[in-house]
Design an enzyme around this catalytic site. Sequence first.
Site, PDB file in Angstrom:
ATOM      1  N   ASN A   1      -8.574  52.928 -52.498  1.00 31.24           N
ATOM      2  CA  ASN A   1      -9.336  52.643 -53.707  1.00 31.24           C
ATOM      3  C   ASN A   1      -9.743  51.180 -53.825  1.00 31.24           C
ATOM      4  OD1 ASN A   1     -10.132  53.010 -56.683  1.00 31.24           O
ATOM      5  ND2 ASN A   1      -8.482  51.503 -56.796  1.00 31.24           N
TER       6      ASN A   1
ATOM      7  N   SER B   1     -18.692  55.380 -54.290  1.00 30.51           N
ATOM      8  CA  SER B   1     -19.515  55.191 -55.487  1.00 30.51           C
ATOM      9  C   SER B   1     -20.841  55.891 -55.252  1.00 30.51           C
ATOM     10  CB  SER B   1     -19.764  53.698 -55.732  1.00 30.51           C
ATOM     11  OG  SER B   1     -20.798  53.507 -56.684  1.00 30.51           O
TER      12      SER B   1
ATOM     13  N   TYR C   1     -23.010  45.593 -51.927  1.00 33.48           N
ATOM     14  CA  TYR C   1     -21.985  46.557 -52.355  1.00 33.48           C
ATOM     15  C   TYR C   1     -22.355  47.987 -51.971  1.00 33.48           C
ATOM     16  CZ  TYR C   1     -19.163  49.397 -55.568  1.00 33.48           C
ATOM     17  OH  TYR C   1     -18.328  50.342 -56.099  1.00 33.48           O
TER      18      TYR C   1
ATOM     19  N   LYS D   1     -20.464  51.106 -49.538  1.00 35.13           N
ATOM     20  CA  LYS D   1     -20.111  52.458 -49.963  1.00 35.13           C
ATOM     21  C   LYS D   1     -20.809  53.507 -49.101  1.00 35.13           C
ATOM     22  CE  LYS D   1     -17.233  51.166 -53.044  1.00 35.13           C
ATOM     23  NZ  LYS D   1     -15.782  51.359 -52.795  1.00 35.13           N
TER      24      LYS D   1
END
Length: 269
Positions: free
Chosen positions: A92, A143, A156, A160
């Site tokens: 996580n 995400s 970012y 993901k």
Amino acid sequence: MVADFTSKVVLVTGASTGIGEAIALLFAKLGAKLALVGRNVENLANVAKRCEAEKGLKPLQIVADLATDAGCDKTAMDTILYFGRLTGCVNNAGVGARTNILLTDMQTYDRVFNTNVRGVYNLTRQLVPELIKSKGNIVNISSISGSAVSVGSLPYSMTKAALDHFSKLIALELAPRGVRVNTVSPGVTVSKFVQRLTDYTEEQYKEWLEEARRSVPLGQVCTGEDVAKMVVHLASDDSALVTGTIVQVDGGLQYNTVGSLMQKQIKTK
């Protein structure tokens, strides 16, 4: 059916706040023995104390930076030495950034990729032998940014997307060895994550959440508990034939216009 984790040992990274905290607390409530990883000593200790209060089981606290090889090595070694086995891993831990190709630099790229991709890759490869022994499973927290494109989410969202592909690749590799790998992709989630990336006050953040809520087809943004419930379901024996999946917990946001909802616009040069 309520999942039972009383015979399970689960590692949760990024457990000192937000989604990771909610995941740790739900596993504790269901009787799991926990190894909790975080960088903030005080926050991690607080979460561990709350987990212990659920069933009286004291979690192993590991203070480590998973962006570093030393942090991954320590996490894997301490967990196996302490418990002697591992049945589940929840990757996580993650960091964010808000930039674009005109403003970005390689320091930002390295910081985000080292935690969100390299750290997951490194820690997972060290834990896989133990998960093979236990026929355990991995749940990676991604995400919807991994598939939804929005201005300002560089790099970012790239991390993901990489994590999603990594999950599917190792799910295929490890299935013959009895290890399942799945991914949970949250949408807009109530946490401190966005606030750390912006200059929002509490009031501005509440306004941002309300704007996001109005664009979510189901009319609600996510909470850490919403994500935790899906993680536990995928990690449980109820999902014994589920592997290689990417499950969105987003109220249907991915199917709506994401754009400015996911990130505050960034002024370019």
